[in-house]
Design a protein around this motif. Sequence first.
Motif, PDB file in Angstrom:
ATOM      1  N   THR A 100       0.956  -1.248   0.008  1.00  0.00           N
ATOM      2  CA  THR A 100       0.104   0.070   0.100  1.00  0.00           C
ATOM      3  C   THR A 100       0.908   1.303   0.039  1.00  0.00           C
ATOM      4  OG1 THR A 100      -1.581  -1.354   1.407  1.00  0.00           O
ATOM      5  CG2 THR A 100      -1.783   1.227   1.226  1.00  0.00           C
ATOM      6  N   ASP A 101       1.738   1.398   0.872  1.00  0.00           N
ATOM      7  CA  ASP A 101       2.699   2.460   0.952  1.00  0.00           C
ATOM      8  C   ASP A 101       3.421   2.763  -0.293  1.00  0.00           C
ATOM      9  OD1 ASP A 101       2.005   2.651   3.652  1.00  0.00           O
ATOM     10  OD2 ASP A 101       3.927   1.889   4.524  1.00  0.00           O
ATOM     11  N   PHE A 102       3.865   1.505  -0.714  1.00  0.00           N
ATOM     12  CA  PHE A 102       4.823   1.771  -2.179  1.00  0.00           C
ATOM     13  C   PHE A 102       4.024   2.234  -3.329  1.00  0.00           C
ATOM     14  CE2 PHE A 102       6.001   0.128  -6.170  1.00  0.00           C
ATOM     15  CZ  PHE A 102       7.198   0.428  -6.288  1.00  0.00           C
ATOM     16  N   LEU A 103       2.760   1.912  -3.464  1.00  0.00           N
ATOM     17  CA  LEU A 103       1.782   1.992  -4.611  1.00  0.00           C
ATOM     18  C   LEU A 103       1.278   3.695  -4.213  1.00  0.00           C
ATOM     19  CD1 LEU A 103      -0.306  -1.135  -5.303  1.00  0.00           C
ATOM     20  CD2 LEU A 103       1.621  -0.101  -6.384  1.00  0.00           C
ATOM     21  N   THR A 104       0.787   3.838  -2.971  1.00  0.00           N
ATOM     22  CA  THR A 104       0.472   5.294  -2.739  1.00  0.00           C
ATOM     23  C   THR A 104       1.619   6.266  -3.113  1.00  0.00           C
ATOM     24  OG1 THR A 104      -0.834   4.312  -0.868  1.00  0.00           O
ATOM     25  CG2 THR A 104      -0.451   6.755  -1.159  1.00  0.00           C
ATOM     26  N   ALA A 105       2.760   6.014  -2.751  1.00  0.00           N
ATOM     27  CA  ALA A 105       3.812   7.177  -2.828  1.00  0.00           C
ATOM     28  C   ALA A 105       4.132   7.241  -4.303  1.00  0.00           C
ATOM     29  CB  ALA A 105       5.297   6.468  -2.335  1.00  0.00           C
ATOM     30  N   GLU A 106       3.590   6.420  -5.123  1.00  0.00           N
ATOM     31  CA  GLU A 106       4.046   6.353  -6.641  1.00  0.00           C
ATOM     32  C   GLU A 106       2.457   6.725  -7.547  1.00  0.00           C
ATOM     33  OE1 GLU A 106       5.865   3.176  -8.655  1.00  0.00           O
ATOM     34  OE2 GLU A 106       7.581   4.178  -7.921  1.00  0.00           O
ATOM     35  N   GLY A 107       1.659   6.954  -6.710  1.00  0.00           N
ATOM     36  CA  GLY A 107       0.391   7.486  -7.185  1.00  0.00           C
ATOM     37  C   GLY A 107      -0.497   6.419  -7.974  1.00  0.00           C
ATOM     38  N   ARG A 108       0.011   5.159  -7.353  1.00  0.00           N
ATOM     39  CA  ARG A 108      -0.903   4.228  -8.251  1.00  0.00           C
ATOM     40  C   ARG A 108      -1.609   3.470  -7.069  1.00  0.00           C
ATOM     41  NH1 ARG A 108       4.660   1.047 -10.009  1.00  0.00           N
ATOM     42  NH2 ARG A 108       3.344  -0.041 -11.463  1.00  0.00           N
ATOM     43  N   ARG A 109      -2.806   2.389  -7.611  1.00  0.00           N
ATOM     44  CA  ARG A 109      -3.454   1.700  -6.466  1.00  0.00           C
ATOM     45  C   ARG A 109      -3.730   0.395  -6.933  1.00  0.00           C
ATOM     46  NH1 ARG A 109      -8.867   2.011  -6.470  1.00  0.00           N
ATOM     47  NH2 ARG A 109      -9.734   3.100  -8.554  1.00  0.00           N
ATOM     48  N   LEU A 110      -4.313  -0.383  -6.113  1.00  0.00           N
ATOM     49  CA  LEU A 110      -4.723  -1.617  -6.455  1.00  0.00           C
ATOM     50  C   LEU A 110      -6.295  -1.559  -6.995  1.00  0.00           C
ATOM     51  CD1 LEU A 110      -3.540  -4.008  -3.520  1.00  0.00           C
ATOM     52  CD2 LEU A 110      -2.750  -3.875  -5.781  1.00  0.00           C
ATOM     53  N   THR A 111      -6.521  -2.422  -8.131  1.00  0.00           N
ATOM     54  CA  THR A 111      -8.040  -2.188  -8.719  1.00  0.00           C
ATOM     55  C   THR A 111      -8.646  -3.236  -7.796  1.00  0.00           C
ATOM     56  OG1 THR A 111      -6.877  -2.129 -10.683  1.00  0.00           O
ATOM     57  CG2 THR A 111      -9.218  -2.704 -10.898  1.00  0.00           C
ATOM     58  N   ALA A 112      -8.143  -4.526  -7.644  1.00  0.00           N
ATOM     59  CA  ALA A 112      -8.920  -5.521  -6.988  1.00  0.00           C
ATOM     60  C   ALA A 112      -7.895  -6.557  -6.089  1.00  0.00           C
ATOM     61  CB  ALA A 112      -9.871  -5.973  -7.877  1.00  0.00           C
ATOM     62  N   VAL A 113      -8.502  -7.254  -5.100  1.00  0.00           N
ATOM     63  CA  VAL A 113      -7.899  -8.210  -4.671  1.00  0.00           C
ATOM     64  C   VAL A 113      -8.720  -9.512  -4.722  1.00  0.00           C
ATOM     65  CG1 VAL A 113      -7.008  -9.265  -2.533  1.00  0.00           C
ATOM     66  CG2 VAL A 113      -6.570  -6.828  -3.158  1.00  0.00           C
ATOM     67  N   ILE A 114      -8.357 -10.608  -5.486  1.00  0.00           N
ATOM     68  CA  ILE A 114      -9.137 -11.659  -5.785  1.00  0.00           C
ATOM     69  C   ILE A 114      -8.763 -12.742  -4.798  1.00  0.00           C
ATOM     70  CG2 ILE A 114     -10.004 -13.199  -7.368  1.00  0.00           C
ATOM     71  CD1 ILE A 114      -8.758 -10.814  -9.575  1.00  0.00           C
ATOM     72  N   ASN A 115      -9.628 -13.120  -3.962  1.00  0.00           N
ATOM     73  CA  ASN A 115      -9.608 -14.212  -3.041  1.00  0.00           C
ATOM     74  C   ASN A 115     -10.178 -15.312  -3.804  1.00  0.00           C
ATOM     75  OD1 ASN A 115      -8.491 -15.552  -0.621  1.00  0.00           O
ATOM     76  ND2 ASN A 115     -10.709 -15.756  -0.036  1.00  0.00           N
ATOM     77  N   ILE A 116      -9.156 -16.468  -4.015  1.00  0.00           N
ATOM     78  CA  ILE A 116      -9.982 -17.672  -4.622  1.00  0.00           C
ATOM     79  C   ILE A 116      -9.954 -18.627  -3.355  1.00  0.00           C
ATOM     80  CG2 ILE A 116      -9.371 -19.610  -6.310  1.00  0.00           C
ATOM     81  CD1 ILE A 116      -7.584 -17.678  -7.581  1.00  0.00           C
TER      82      ILE A 116
END
Length: 219
Positions: A100-116
């Motif tokens: 989360t920290d890494f993506l936020t710092a780069e202005g990116r974010r997750l679209t979805a987390v798929i739990n199988i």
Amino acid sequence: MKTTNLVLLGPPGAGKGTQAEKLTAEFAIPHISTGDIFRAAIKDQTPLGKKAQKYLDGGELVPDEIVIGIVAERLRQQDTEGGFLLDGFPRTVPQADALTDFLTAEGRRLTAVINIAVPPEVLVKRLSGRRICRQCGAVYHVERKKEKQAGVCDQCGGPLYQREDDREEIVRNRLEVYFRQTEPLIRYYQEAGLLLEVNGDQDIAGVYQEIITALRGTG
Ligand code: AP5
Ligand code: MG
Ligand code: ZN
């Protein structure tokens, strides 16, 4: 172009790698499997491989600081700019926080987390029967997804092998480690509003369809 940043969550043998192959082809995004990265490093006996080997052999997790560094380095590569699929990462709360920290710092974010989701008794069967192509990584199963010519990959003609950690006693330890360290991430991502739950206890095409349908509702 729409960016699709996905995480595949689920116990060992849930079908993360199997679904990742299909999803990365569909979305044309790189498949980032921390397990595959470690196995390649072990095969080449790199410094990383030498550090990671004892953890993989025993079915234990590689320490967070090692894994986080590897994934951050991979996500800095340009081919992830249009999207990526993480398979087998994160696996602990500190790894999820670091992502989360890494993506936020780069202005990116997750679209979805798929739990199988798959019941534990099904997982042991799947893993002990799994065979993998040494050349291209394609995944087979001795009963349910047989190769056409014994021991030879349908896709590339490479030789098939069985993973070290697919021996039954190691599989049982991997499942214990999963319940202790990784399962809490289901709640973590539910609370973050990112979780998509799919039933992994159906055929491969059925799981894929459920994932695609669930992804339609995300943005
Ligand atoms: P990793 O390589 O990630 O292994 P895993 O999570 O244990 O998951 P698997 O690869 O075994 O299962 P999968 O869900 O990909 O299932 P698959 O599609 O192959 O990790 C290995 C090790 O690396 C860890 O133990 C740890 O040491 C280290 N590591 C990795 N990431 C780490 C991290 N973030 N932190 C710390 N350490 C880390 O399918 C399994 C079988 O089932 C196949 O034979 C397949 O054909 C079959 N199958 C698939 N789908 C179906 C279906 N729907 N119906 C019937 N059969 C199916
Ligand atoms: Mg896998
Ligand atoms: Zn192959």
